[in-house]
Design an enzyme around this catalytic site. Structure first.
Site, PDB file in Angstrom:
ATOM      1  N   GLU A 239      37.077 -20.929   6.728  1.00  0.00           N
ATOM      2  CA  GLU A 239      38.079 -21.733   7.442  1.00  0.00           C
ATOM      3  C   GLU A 239      37.594 -23.134   7.813  1.00  0.00           C
ATOM      4  O   GLU A 239      38.410 -24.026   8.061  1.00  0.00           O
ATOM      5  CB  GLU A 239      38.552 -21.008   8.711  1.00  0.00           C
ATOM      6  CG  GLU A 239      37.501 -20.944   9.816  1.00  0.00           C
ATOM      7  CD  GLU A 239      38.014 -20.233  11.074  1.00  0.00           C
ATOM      8  OE1 GLU A 239      38.525 -19.106  10.960  1.00  0.00           O
ATOM      9  OE2 GLU A 239      37.906 -20.821  12.163  1.00  0.00           O
TER      10      GLU A 239
ATOM     11  N   ILE B  13      38.502  -8.496  24.965  1.00  0.00           N
ATOM     12  CA  ILE B  13      39.735  -8.637  24.178  1.00  0.00           C
ATOM     13  C   ILE B  13      40.158  -7.295  23.587  1.00  0.00           C
ATOM     14  O   ILE B  13      41.334  -6.906  23.667  1.00  0.00           O
ATOM     15  CB  ILE B  13      39.548  -9.699  23.066  1.00  0.00           C
ATOM     16  CG1 ILE B  13      39.300 -11.077  23.692  1.00  0.00           C
ATOM     17  CG2 ILE B  13      40.754  -9.737  22.140  1.00  0.00           C
ATOM     18  CD1 ILE B  13      38.862 -12.162  22.707  1.00  0.00           C
TER      19      ILE B  13
ATOM     20  N   ASP C 245      43.881 -14.368  11.722  1.00  0.00           N
ATOM     21  CA  ASP C 245      43.909 -15.670  12.416  1.00  0.00           C
ATOM     22  C   ASP C 245      42.628 -16.437  12.111  1.00  0.00           C
ATOM     23  O   ASP C 245      42.482 -17.591  12.530  1.00  0.00           O
ATOM     24  CB  ASP C 245      44.024 -15.426  13.924  1.00  0.00           C
ATOM     25  CG  ASP C 245      44.163 -16.717  14.722  1.00  0.00           C
ATOM     26  OD1 ASP C 245      45.013 -17.554  14.348  1.00  0.00           O
ATOM     27  OD2 ASP C 245      43.414 -16.899  15.705  1.00  0.00           O
TER      28      ASP C 245
ATOM     29  N   HIS D 146      43.618 -19.954  13.250  1.00  0.00           N
ATOM     30  CA  HIS D 146      42.745 -19.812  14.423  1.00  0.00           C
ATOM     31  C   HIS D 146      43.426 -20.334  15.698  1.00  0.00           C
ATOM     32  O   HIS D 146      42.945 -21.275  16.338  1.00  0.00           O
ATOM     33  CB  HIS D 146      41.413 -20.558  14.185  1.00  0.00           C
ATOM     34  CG  HIS D 146      40.276 -19.970  14.963  1.00  0.00           C
ATOM     35  ND1 HIS D 146      39.023 -19.793  14.434  1.00  0.00           N
ATOM     36  CD2 HIS D 146      40.208 -19.502  16.242  1.00  0.00           C
ATOM     37  CE1 HIS D 146      38.228 -19.259  15.348  1.00  0.00           C
ATOM     38  NE2 HIS D 146      38.931 -19.074  16.451  1.00  0.00           N
ATOM     39  N   GLN D 147      44.530 -19.693  16.014  1.00  0.00           N
ATOM     40  CA  GLN D 147      45.316 -20.142  17.168  1.00  0.00           C
ATOM     41  C   GLN D 147      45.459 -19.069  18.245  1.00  0.00           C
ATOM     42  O   GLN D 147      46.177 -19.280  19.226  1.00  0.00           O
ATOM     43  CB  GLN D 147      46.715 -20.595  16.713  1.00  0.00           C
ATOM     44  CG  GLN D 147      47.613 -19.450  16.243  1.00  0.00           C
ATOM     45  CD  GLN D 147      49.033 -19.894  15.948  1.00  0.00           C
ATOM     46  OE1 GLN D 147      49.322 -20.365  14.867  1.00  0.00           O
ATOM     47  NE2 GLN D 147      49.924 -19.738  16.917  1.00  0.00           N
ATOM     48  N   ALA D 148      44.746 -17.952  18.084  1.00  0.00           N
ATOM     49  CA  ALA D 148      44.945 -16.850  19.037  1.00  0.00           C
ATOM     50  C   ALA D 148      44.624 -17.265  20.471  1.00  0.00           C
ATOM     51  O   ALA D 148      45.212 -16.768  21.422  1.00  0.00           O
ATOM     52  CB  ALA D 148      44.109 -15.640  18.627  1.00  0.00           C
TER      53      ALA D 148
ATOM     54  N   SER E 141      39.120 -12.097  15.190  1.00  0.00           N
ATOM     55  CA  SER E 141      37.787 -12.331  15.760  1.00  0.00           C
ATOM     56  C   SER E 141      37.040 -13.438  15.027  1.00  0.00           C
ATOM     57  O   SER E 141      36.980 -14.570  15.514  1.00  0.00           O
ATOM     58  CB  SER E 141      36.999 -11.028  15.796  1.00  0.00           C
ATOM     59  OG  SER E 141      35.891 -11.192  16.637  1.00  0.00           O
ATOM     60  N   ARG E 142      36.465 -13.130  13.880  1.00  0.00           N
ATOM     61  CA  ARG E 142      35.794 -14.144  13.072  1.00  0.00           C
ATOM     62  C   ARG E 142      35.982 -13.792  11.601  1.00  0.00           C
ATOM     63  O   ARG E 142      35.887 -12.613  11.221  1.00  0.00           O
ATOM     64  CB  ARG E 142      34.290 -14.214  13.379  1.00  0.00           C
ATOM     65  CG  ARG E 142      33.938 -14.938  14.683  1.00  0.00           C
ATOM     66  CD  ARG E 142      34.243 -16.438  14.643  1.00  0.00           C
ATOM     67  NE  ARG E 142      33.936 -17.105  15.891  1.00  0.00           N
ATOM     68  CZ  ARG E 142      34.767 -17.300  16.908  1.00  0.00           C
ATOM     69  NH1 ARG E 142      36.012 -16.858  16.823  1.00  0.00           N
ATOM     70  NH2 ARG E 142      34.396 -17.942  17.987  1.00  0.00           N
TER      71      ARG E 142
HETATM   72  P1  NAD Z   1      33.130  -9.315  24.321  1.00  0.00           P
HETATM   73  O1  NAD Z   1      31.692  -9.715  24.281  1.00  0.00           O
HETATM   74  O2  NAD Z   1      33.768  -9.009  25.628  1.00  0.00           O
HETATM   75  O3  NAD Z   1      33.359  -8.048  23.370  1.00  0.00           O
HETATM   76  C1  NAD Z   1      32.751  -7.907  22.114  1.00  0.00           C
HETATM   77  C2  NAD Z   1      32.438  -6.431  21.927  1.00  0.00           C
HETATM   78  O4  NAD Z   1      31.947  -6.249  20.585  1.00  0.00           O
HETATM   79  C3  NAD Z   1      31.363  -5.912  22.890  1.00  0.00           C
HETATM   80  O5  NAD Z   1      31.823  -4.766  23.555  1.00  0.00           O
HETATM   81  C4  NAD Z   1      30.186  -5.610  21.974  1.00  0.00           C
HETATM   82  O6  NAD Z   1      29.383  -4.526  22.412  1.00  0.00           O
HETATM   83  C5  NAD Z   1      30.912  -5.286  20.675  1.00  0.00           C
HETATM   84  N1  NAD Z   1      30.041  -5.297  19.519  1.00  0.00           N
HETATM   85  C6  NAD Z   1      28.956  -6.076  19.280  1.00  0.00           C
HETATM   86  N2  NAD Z   1      28.394  -5.729  18.113  1.00  0.00           N
HETATM   87  C7  NAD Z   1      29.138  -4.719  17.612  1.00  0.00           C
HETATM   88  C8  NAD Z   1      29.064  -3.939  16.435  1.00  0.00           C
HETATM   89  N3  NAD Z   1      28.072  -4.113  15.558  1.00  0.00           N
HETATM   90  N4  NAD Z   1      30.013  -3.003  16.221  1.00  0.00           N
HETATM   91  C9  NAD Z   1      30.991  -2.803  17.127  1.00  0.00           C
HETATM   92  N5  NAD Z   1      31.117  -3.509  18.263  1.00  0.00           N
HETATM   93  C10 NAD Z   1      30.194  -4.445  18.502  1.00  0.00           C
HETATM   94  O7  NAD Z   1      33.891 -10.482  23.566  1.00  0.00           O
HETATM   95  P2  NAD Z   1      35.454 -10.815  23.611  1.00  0.00           P
HETATM   96  O8  NAD Z   1      35.705 -11.850  24.659  1.00  0.00           O
HETATM   97  O9  NAD Z   1      36.235  -9.556  23.609  1.00  0.00           O
HETATM   98  O10 NAD Z   1      35.627 -11.575  22.203  1.00  0.00           O
HETATM   99  C11 NAD Z   1      35.467 -10.861  20.985  1.00  0.00           C
HETATM  100  C12 NAD Z   1      35.453 -11.845  19.826  1.00  0.00           C
HETATM  101  O11 NAD Z   1      36.729 -12.439  19.699  1.00  0.00           O
HETATM  102  C13 NAD Z   1      34.498 -13.049  19.993  1.00  0.00           C
HETATM  103  O12 NAD Z   1      33.190 -12.718  19.578  1.00  0.00           O
HETATM  104  C14 NAD Z   1      35.107 -14.074  19.090  1.00  0.00           C
HETATM  105  O13 NAD Z   1      34.514 -13.979  17.810  1.00  0.00           O
HETATM  106  C15 NAD Z   1      36.578 -13.660  18.990  1.00  0.00           C
HETATM  107  N6  NAD Z   1      37.503 -14.665  19.573  1.00  0.00           N
HETATM  108  C16 NAD Z   1      38.477 -15.186  18.769  1.00  0.00           C
HETATM  109  C17 NAD Z   1      39.367 -16.116  19.281  1.00  0.00           C
HETATM  110  C18 NAD Z   1      40.495 -16.707  18.459  1.00  0.00           C
HETATM  111  O14 NAD Z   1      41.135 -17.677  18.888  1.00  0.00           O
HETATM  112  N7  NAD Z   1      40.831 -16.162  17.295  1.00  0.00           N
HETATM  113  C19 NAD Z   1      39.240 -16.526  20.610  1.00  0.00           C
HETATM  114  C20 NAD Z   1      38.239 -15.952  21.417  1.00  0.00           C
HETATM  115  C21 NAD Z   1      37.375 -15.014  20.882  1.00  0.00           C
END
Ligand code: NAD
Length: 330
Positions: free
Chosen positions: A263, A155, A258, A295-297, A233-234
Site C-alpha cells: 500500500e 480492537i 483496508d 487504510h481508513q478504518a 490490521s496490516r
Molecule cells: P493490541 O496490542 O491491543 O492487540 C493486538 C493483539 O494481537 C494482542 O492481544 C497481542 O497479544 C496479539 N498478538 C500478537 N502477536 C500475535 C500472534 N502471533 N498471533 C495472534 N495474536 C497475536 O492492538 P490493537 O489496538 O487491537 O491494534 C491491533 C492492530 O490493528 C495494530 O497492530 C495495527 O496493525 C492495526 N490497526 C489498524 C488501523 C487501521 O486504520 N486500519 C488502525 C489502528 C490499528
C-alpha cells in the site's frame, strides 16, 4: 519544539494545529513521505512525526540522527514501519499512540464484513445506474455463524463484542488470552482449529516477523470453503497472491481489506488520473466479492482528535524531559 510532520494531509494540518494551540510547538508540515531523499526536509528538527507508510528504516534513522533528531513520533498504533532497535542504538526515542478509539477500527471491520457479505457497494453502484436487479447480491446471515478473531487485543475484543450482538459465536487466537474476550463467551483455539470452524476470519494482530503472511496458501486451503476474510490490521498479514488464487477457485468466498501489503506507494493519494502499475491490486479490485478501502478504518473524528492530542502530549513530555508514556521498546 521544532517538529517535521511527514505525510501531512489536510486533516493532519488542521487537527494537529488545533491540538498544538496551547503547547505551541514549531510544526513544519510536509506532504512528502519520509525517505532517504526527503530526510533533509527535517534538518534542524528535534522531532519528526510520521505515519504508517513512512519507511523509518535504519538508513533514514541514521540520517535523522546526524541532523539532530532525537524523537520519532508516529501518528499510529502500529510501529512496524519503524526500525526500533536501530533507533535505540542511535539514541532516538520512538513514541506511538497506544490508545485511540479502538472502536473506530472495530466498527469499520464490521462495516467491511457487511459490505462484502451483503454486496452493499455493488448494489449501490447498480442502483445509481438504474439497475435494481438482485442477481449476484445474495449473502448469508451472520446470525448463528462462527467468527474467528486473530488477535484479541483492544480492537479484536471490541470487534468480537459487536459480532456477539449479531448472534455469532466468536473464537479467538492470541498468545495472551484476554479475560474481556472470554467474558463475551469467546473461546480460544489454535490457528488451525480457528480456521476449521470459522465462517468469517478477521485479523487484529500486529504485523511482526511471526505474523507476516499468517494468512497464506496453506491456511486458506485449510479454511472453511466460501468463508470471508477481513483485514483491517496490516497488509503484510496476508499473502495477497495466495488470497487471489483462493478467490479464483471459490475457496475464499469474500475478501474485505483496508490494508494491503504494497500500500505504501498507493494509499493516501489520488491516483485516479494515473496508470496504476500494481497488477495485484488491480486484480483484487476486479473481483465482485472483494472490497478494498485505502487504510481508513481509524478515520473518525474521535480517533483523529485523540491521535493528535497524544502526539502533541508526547512532544511536550519529551521537550520537558518527562517520562514518555507511549515509548516503544523492543
Ligand atoms: P493490541 O496490542 O491491543 O492487540 C493486538 C493483539 O494481537 C494482542 O492481544 C497481542 O497479544 C496479539 N498478538 C500478537 N502477536 C500475535 C500472534 N502471533 N498471533 C495472534 N495474536 C497475536 O492492538 P490493537 O489496538 O487491537 O491494534 C491491533 C492492530 O490493528 C495494530 O497492530 C495495527 O496493525 C492495526 N490497526 C489498524 C488501523 C487501521 O486504520 N486500519 C488502525 C489502528 C490499528
Amino acid at each position: 519544539m521544532k517538529t517535521a510532520i511527514f505525510s501531512t494531509r489536510p486533516y493532519d494540518k488542521s487537527m494537529l494545529s488545533d491540538a498544538n494551540r496551547e503547547a505551541g510547538h514549531d510544526l513544519r508540515f510536509l506532504e512528502d513521505r519520509l525517505t532517504p531523499s526527503t530526510v533533509a526536509l527535517a534538518a534542524g528538527c528535534a522531532a519528526v512525526c510520521v505515519f504508517v507508510n513512512d519507511a523509518v528504516d535504519a538508513e533514514v534513522l541514521a540520517l535523522l540522527a546526524r541532523q539532530g533528531t532525537r524523537l520519532v513520533a508516529t501518528r499510529s498504533t502500529g510501529y512496524n514501519h519503524i526500525d526500533v532497535p536501530a533507533a535505540e542504538r542511535l539514541g532516538i526515542a520512538v513514541v506511538r499512540v497506544t490508545d485511540y478509539s479502538p472502536h473506530s477500527v472495530a466498527e469499520f471491520a464490521v462495516g467491511l464484513l457487511l459490505a462484502v457479505n451483503r454486496k452493499i457497494a455493488r448494489a449501490s453502484a447498480r442502483t445509481r445506474d438504474g439497475n435494481f436487479d438482485l442477481h449476484g447480491l445474495m449473502g448469508f446471515d451472520l446470525h448463528g455463524k462462527t467468527v474467528g478473531v486473530i488477535g484479541t487485543g483492544k480492537i479484536g475484543t471490541i470487534f468480537a463484542r459487536i459480532m456477539t450482538g449479531f448472534g455469532c459465536t466468536v473464537v479467538g487466537h492470541d498468545r495472551y488470552p484476554s479475560p474481556a474476550f472470554e467474558a463475551l463467551g469467546g473461546r480460544y483455539a489454535t490457528i488451525d482449529e480457528l480456521l476449521d470452524c470459522s465462517d468469517v476470519v478477521s485479523l487484529h494482530c500486529p504485523l511482526t516477523e511471526e505474523t507476516r503472511h499468517i494468512v497464506n496458501a496453506a491456511s486458506l486451503a485449510r479454511a472453511k470453503r466460501g468463508g470471508i476474510l477481513v483485514n483491517t490490521s496490516r497488509g503484510g498479514l496476508v499473502d495477497t497472491e495466495a488470497a487471489i488464487a483462493a478467490l479464483k477457485t471459490g475457496q475464499l468466498g469474500g475478501l474485505a481489506i483496508d490494508v494491503y501489503e504494497q500500500e505504501a506507494s498507493l494509499f493516501f493519494q489520488d491516483l485516479s488520473s494515473t496508470i496504476i502499475t500494481d497488477d495485484v491490486i488491480q486484480r483484487l479490485v476486479s473481483f465482485p466479492n472483494v472490497i478494498v478501502t485505502g487504510h481508513q478504518a481509524f478515520f473518525t473524528v474521535e480517533a483523529i482528535g485523540q491521535i493528535m492530542r497524544t502526539t502533541i502530549e508526547s512532544l511536550t513530555a519529551f521537550e520537558q524531559g518527562r517520562e514518555l508514556v507511549n515509548l516503544v521498546r523492543e
